[in-house]
Design an enzyme around this catalytic site. Structure first.
Site, PDB file in Angstrom:
ATOM      1  N   ASP A  16      57.268   1.813  13.211  1.00 35.85           N
ATOM      2  CA  ASP A  16      56.334   2.921  13.020  1.00 35.85           C
ATOM      3  C   ASP A  16      55.016   2.359  12.504  1.00 35.85           C
ATOM      4  O   ASP A  16      54.992   1.621  11.511  1.00 35.85           O
ATOM      5  CB  ASP A  16      56.898   3.930  12.017  1.00 35.85           C
ATOM      6  N   ASP A 137      61.774  16.651  18.291  1.00 35.32           N
ATOM      7  CA  ASP A 137      61.911  16.485  16.848  1.00 35.32           C
ATOM      8  C   ASP A 137      62.205  17.850  16.257  1.00 35.32           C
ATOM      9  O   ASP A 137      61.425  18.788  16.439  1.00 35.32           O
ATOM     10  CB  ASP A 137      60.618  15.929  16.253  1.00 35.32           C
TER      11      ASP A 137
END
Length: 248
Positions: A16, A137
């Protein structure tokens, strides 16, 4: 990188990116950031040295800004590792897609724009068959968008079923409540998603142990994304390979 049959299991170490560095967030909260490396390309090489043959890259700055931000870092990771990378975060136009594919990535994960404009997602999937992944998500089963800053009124299962017949590479299903919390994955929700669609489903959020990965594989998941647990040495890739019976 093609779609993965459900009886195979791919392991995606997550990198990330925020401010050009490798970080992890808790539950997608930008205020709860841990920095793990100032050299994301070297981190990618570390996972490849441990046997990883795919990587999952997220442009956190891009997800928040609505356009790619860490493109140079992503390109450096692709070149340094030599393995197929799937990338998500801030990719919301056809130009963004073209720019990101030009970096050498294998697949692109589309979330916010795809969920706001399913017709556009279908057109992009048709234009790039087998190279677009739907990123779902969810918070309490409801889809979250824009870097998880907003929760919609649509269920993840509803959206997955709607897209199931399109030429997508698969679905990445993330349970935000579990992400970065080291609390274990929501195995029931992941299994429910895998059973609901024909597309390969990649589980994300809360993976902390090899036995969890084995159970997810046995329940039909095509892959898992592992983040904080790898960075904090709660689990190692050799442990995962051993549990799955994979020789690297």
């Amino acid at each position: 990188m093609q779609s993965v049959p459900k009886n195979e299991m791919l392991i995606y170490p997550a990198i990330d990116l925020r401010g050009g560095r490798c970080v992890r967030l808790r539950q997608g909260d930008y205020a709860q950031e841990t920095i793990f490396s100032d050299d994301p390309a070297a981190m990618g090489q570390r996972w490849v040295a441990d046997g990883a043959n795919v990587l999952h890259l997220v442009d956190l700055d891009g997800a928040k800004a609505g356009h790619p931000v860490n493109s140079q870092v992503i390109q450096a990771i692709v070149k340094a590792t030599g393995v197929p990378c799937q990338v998500g975060g801030g990719i919301r136009t056809a130009d963004h897609l073209a720019l990101t594919f030009d970096l050498g990535v294998a697949r692109i994960v589309l979330g916010t724009r795809a969920l706001q404009d399913p017709a556009w997602l279908e057109s992009m999937a048709t234009r790039f068959p087998g190279k677009i992944v739907l990123g779902l998500d969810a918070r309490d089963g409801m889809v979250a968008t824009e870097g998880w800053l907003h929760t919609s009124t649509r269920s993840a299962l509803e959206l997955a079923r709607m897209c199931d017949g399109w030429p997508l590479a698969g679905i990445v299903y993330t349970d935000i409540a579990r992400d970065g919390m080291m609390s274990g994955p929501n195995e029931e929700a992941q299994a429910e998603m895998a059973a609901a669609v024909k597309l390969p489903v990649i589980a994300s959020g809360g993976i902390t142990a090899a036995d969890q990965i084995v159970r997810l594989r046995d329940r039909g998941l095509a892959g898992v994304i592992i983040g904080r647990a790898l960075y904090e040495d709660a689990i190692t890739l050799p442990q995962v390979w051993a549990a799955l019976g994979v020789t690297t």
